[in-house]
Each structure stands twice: as C-alpha cells, then as structure tokens.
Design a protein around this motif. Structure first.
Motif, PDB file in Angstrom:
ATOM      1  N   LEU A 109     -15.760   7.967  30.695  1.00 30.08           N
ATOM      2  CA  LEU A 109     -17.053   8.167  31.339  1.00 30.08           C
ATOM      3  C   LEU A 109     -18.010   7.007  31.100  1.00 30.08           C
ATOM      4  O   LEU A 109     -18.956   6.814  31.858  1.00 30.08           O
ATOM      5  CB  LEU A 109     -17.685   9.462  30.842  1.00 30.08           C
ATOM      6  N   VAL A 110     -17.785   6.255  30.031  1.00 23.49           N
ATOM      7  CA  VAL A 110     -18.593   5.075  29.730  1.00 23.49           C
ATOM      8  C   VAL A 110     -17.651   3.943  29.347  1.00 23.49           C
ATOM      9  O   VAL A 110     -16.793   4.111  28.490  1.00 23.49           O
ATOM     10  CB  VAL A 110     -19.592   5.326  28.579  1.00 23.49           C
ATOM     11  N   GLN A 111     -17.811   2.802  29.999  1.00 22.91           N
ATOM     12  CA  GLN A 111     -16.968   1.650  29.696  1.00 22.91           C
ATOM     13  C   GLN A 111     -17.832   0.416  29.484  1.00 22.91           C
ATOM     14  O   GLN A 111     -18.877   0.267  30.118  1.00 22.91           O
ATOM     15  CB  GLN A 111     -15.966   1.388  30.827  1.00 22.91           C
ATOM     16  N   LYS A 112     -17.361  -0.445  28.588  1.00 21.23           N
ATOM     17  CA  LYS A 112     -18.097  -1.673  28.290  1.00 21.23           C
ATOM     18  C   LYS A 112     -17.159  -2.854  28.370  1.00 21.23           C
ATOM     19  O   LYS A 112     -16.070  -2.845  27.785  1.00 21.23           O
ATOM     20  CB  LYS A 112     -18.715  -1.596  26.892  1.00 21.23           C
ATOM     21  N   GLU A 113     -17.586  -3.864  29.098  1.00 22.07           N
ATOM     22  CA  GLU A 113     -16.808  -5.101  29.194  1.00 22.07           C
ATOM     23  C   GLU A 113     -16.949  -5.891  27.891  1.00 22.07           C
ATOM     24  O   GLU A 113     -18.058  -6.101  27.393  1.00 22.07           O
ATOM     25  CB  GLU A 113     -17.308  -5.953  30.356  1.00 22.07           C
ATOM     26  N   THR A 114     -15.817  -6.303  27.335  1.00 19.57           N
ATOM     27  CA  THR A 114     -15.828  -7.139  26.140  1.00 19.57           C
ATOM     28  C   THR A 114     -15.656  -8.598  26.540  1.00 19.57           C
ATOM     29  O   THR A 114     -15.429  -8.921  27.704  1.00 19.57           O
ATOM     30  CB  THR A 114     -14.705  -6.722  25.180  1.00 19.57           C
ATOM     31  N   ALA A 115     -15.745  -9.464  25.562  1.00 20.85           N
ATOM     32  CA  ALA A 115     -15.619 -10.899  25.846  1.00 20.85           C
ATOM     33  C   ALA A 115     -14.258 -11.228  26.437  1.00 20.85           C
ATOM     34  O   ALA A 115     -14.114 -12.149  27.237  1.00 20.85           O
ATOM     35  CB  ALA A 115     -15.848 -11.695  24.568  1.00 20.85           C
TER      36      ALA A 115
END
Length: 437
Positions: A109-115
């Motif tokens: 439901l929540v995603q975060k792009e990493t380096a």
C-alpha cells in the motif's frame, strides 16, 4: 425486509440502505442523544442496533453477540460462526473480531523508491512479519461474508448497490484495519449515484483520491471497490470504469490479460444483463489527474450481488431470488469443508444443498462429484442437482419451501401459490434484472 427506528416513527431498512443521505441528520441526532437504533424484525422484543458513522453517512449494524436473536429473514441475523470468516487463528490473514475485520493483504500500500531503484513494502505497517497475508479476492469474499451479502432472505425487494454499500460498511466494523492502517483510510466503497447527492458524492470521492499521492519518491496507494461497467482500449493499454462514477482507471494490457485469465468467469460476464461483476482495485497516482491500477480482484455476482463461481450459478441464483427462496451461497474461507455446496436452501427442513454440474466428463471433477454425493447420502443431506448439459434450468424441480413462523417457532408449509413453478419463463427472460443501479 425489516423496519428500524431511531427517532419518531419507523422506516424500512431498505429505504435507509438505498438513500442513506436522506436520513443522515436524523441518525446523527439519534447517535448523539439516544445512542442506538432499534430493529423491529421481532414483534415481541425489538433488538438494539449500533449506529456507525462513515464520513458524512450513518449505517446500522447489529451487536456482535445479538445477531442470532434477530428474526429469520432479517438482514441483521447471523447464525453462529458466520461473522468469523477466517476463524480464531491469531496469525490468519483475515481476522473478524468485535471491532471489525483485521486484514493483512499481500499487496504493497506504500512504496518508496530507493537509490538503487528498488522498493520497500508497506512503510510503517504494524502487522507482524510472521502473520500470513491474503490475496485481494479473499478479502473481497470476506467483506461479502461479514456484510451478510452471501444470504438471500426471500424478500421480494431486490438488492441494489445502495444496499450493498450499507451492508459492507456495517459488516466491516468501525475499527477495521488493512495492513495496520484504518480500513476507511485505505478502502473506498463507491456510493450508489443519486442525482440530488452528486455534489456530496463527488466531494467525498475527491477527498479520498487526495490520499492517493506520489511525491518525494513515496507512492501511497488505495483500494476502491465498485461494480465494473466497461473495459475499453486506450492508446497504451486499457481503461476500466465503475458503474457508480465516471472516473477512469488505466491499466496495462498485461494486467488486464492476467485478470481475464485469473477471473475468467467474472471477466466473461462483464456487460451481461443478468450478472454483476464487482472489482476491488489497487490504484496509485499517475500524473496529476489520473489513477493507474496496480492490481485487482474481480468477483462474479448474480443480479442482486450474490457471489457466484460461474455463469450457471448466476442463473440458478437469479431463479431462486425470483421465486423468493431463502438461501445461502457458501464461500470457502478456509480448508476443511468437504461438502461445500453451490447453494443451500434454508427454507426446507432439513436444509437442501443445490449443486450445479458444469464440468462433466473431467475425471477429477467426476471423482470429486461422486465423493460429495456419497458424503451427503451418508449424512442424510438432501440435494438438488442441475446437470447443465442434460437439462434446462426451468426443468430443475426444487423442493417446496416451508416457512418458520417468525416469533413462535411454528412451521407452516406454503401452498402452491407461495413459490413459482419450474415451468416459468426461461432464465434469460424471467431472471434478468439489468435495470438495477
């Protein structure tokens, strides 16, 4: 259909479900002053109901331990065990408790792009890693079960999306959660469109969409539940619209092709006048205005939103509704039921299983059929079987119903006028209810 009261006079529960906005102010006053509503399904003793608020609307629900005391045919009645679709397992993906459904879905439901470009799942989720997770279809089925939408009480009044919306909210519970977050922050059940309420409906949906954000490398997704209206081509893929609102949801060809295979019975029924196809969409923001479908589940339903596993089940469900039969559509929420019937007639004594055979000739199917038939004979369970290759639906002879007197327990056998005959009009004519909203 039951009558309810919460201030002066009584109203039909069906009217409250269909037009909740018309009763919002009265229910708000009742919740603040009286604190409860009453169900008048029993003449000897009205049952108290919980008044629950969701957004600007109010819905009624039975107290968990009081469901069994409502009369036969009341929407608030539940038999023991029907309010716990996943059982008492604390590590189960779907847990039905006194405060509502506690669900862990196997989606992010929540995603975060990493380096490195990879993504993390459900930032801040409070659910334990050891807990199992459920697919979206299982959650959709659990919502139908907890809302009492797998039962038909023999009422002549048909069930439209307004009633579905109200029953889903009542069944979820006020403190329902999805992946550790409040369910009503994550899930939007589309409202039945009413012209006079269009401003409020559009405003509520717009407020929910603002929670779907994609900024600073963090994508916050949401779930939207409604009835599929159309699936159409676009320049880059597909777009899906729901019947309750003109919002367009864009999807890739790959996702739609997968859905068409995974939910093939439902997908083939989109647009058919005698069936409904309900969808749970996982969506994310695409640009400033558009929403993209990340994942979805589709469930085939009858004309009055009873869940079905095939188009033949849809036809049988529509016939049973047209003949005012009282029945249940069992849904397998866990392993262990060796005799799960397609439908169970609840207006016969004993209850009668209804089986629909549509995969005749397949060795594994025939073996399973024989095993279930033997188990029923051993346990003395009557069954009606419809072999779709050998007979038409209107040739299937159903047992005559009996009716339990609502308050004193007497059983009264209906006369021949109490049930439509098996030689009625073909299902395609008699049981098509395409005009419902």
């Amino acid at each position: 259909m039951s009558q309810v009261s919460f201030d002066i006079g009584r109203v039909e529960l069906a009217d409250l479900q269909e037009y909740p906005a018309r009763f919002a102010n009265r229910l708000e006053r009742a919740k603040a002053t009286r604190g409860y509503a009453l169900c008048h399904c029993r003449t000897d003793f009205p049952r108290k109901l919980v008044i629950r608020r969701y957004g600007s609307l109010f819905f009624l629900a039975a107290w968990l331990d009081d469901c069994v005391h409502h009369a036969d045919g009341c929407d608030f009645q539940k038999k023991p065990g029907t309010d716990t679709p996943a059982g008492p397992d604390s590590l189960a993906a779907i847990i039905a408790g006194p405060n509502g459904l506690n669900v862990r879905l196997d989606v992010s439901l929540v995603q975060k792009e990493t380096a490195s470009g990879s993504q993390t799942r459900d930032i801040g989720s409070s659910t334990r890693a050891s807990r199992r997770s459920a697919p979206m279809l299982a959650y959709l089925q659990a919502l139908w079960t907890s809302g009492g939408l797998t039962f038909w009480h023999g009422t002549p009044k048909l069930r439209s999306w307004g009633s579905v919306n109200a029953m889903l909210h009542s069944g979820m519970g006020e403190a329902a959660t999805i992946n550790g977050s409040p369910a009503h922050d994550i899930l939007h059940v589309m409202r039945r469109f009413e012209q006079e309420e269009r401003f409020a409906i559009n405003s509520e949906f717009a407020a929910f969409k603002r929670r779907i954000a994609n900024d600073a490398g963090v994508s916050r997704r949401a779930l939207i539940l409604g009835e599929i209206a159309t699936v159409a081509d676009t320049q880059f893929g597909k777009k899906i619209t729901l019947r309750q609102h003109p919002q367009q949801y864009f999807a890739s060809m790959t996702l739609v092709d997968q859905a068409a295979k995974k939910y093939r019975h439902a997908w083939r029924a989109i647009g058919k006048p005698t069936a409904r196809v309900v969808a749970l969409l996982l969506v994310e923001r695409m640009g400033e205005k558009h929403l993209r479908i990340v994942d979805l589940a589709a469930m085939l339903c009858s004309s009055v939103f009873l869940p079905c596993d095939s188009i033949h089940e849809v036809a049988m469900a529509n016939r049973l509704v047209a003949e005012h039969r009282r029945f249940e559509k069992p849904i397998r929420m866990a392993d262990g039921d060796e005799m799960l019937a397609d439908f169970v007639l609840l207006d016969t004594r004993p209850a009668t299983h209804v089986e629909i055979y549509g995969m005749n000739g397949l060795a594994s199917y025939e073996q399973r059929k024989a095993e279930k038939q033997a188990l029923r004979r051993a346990q003395g369970i009557p069954a009606i079987e419809w072999n779709v290759d050998r007979e038409r639906l209107n040739q299937v002879v159903l047992p005559s119903p009996v009716r339990r007197a609502r308050h004193r327990g007497e059983r009264v056998k209906l006369n021949s006028s109490g049930c439509a005959t098996a030689s009625a009009a073909p299902a395609s004519e008699q049981f098509g209810l395409a005009s419902l909203c």
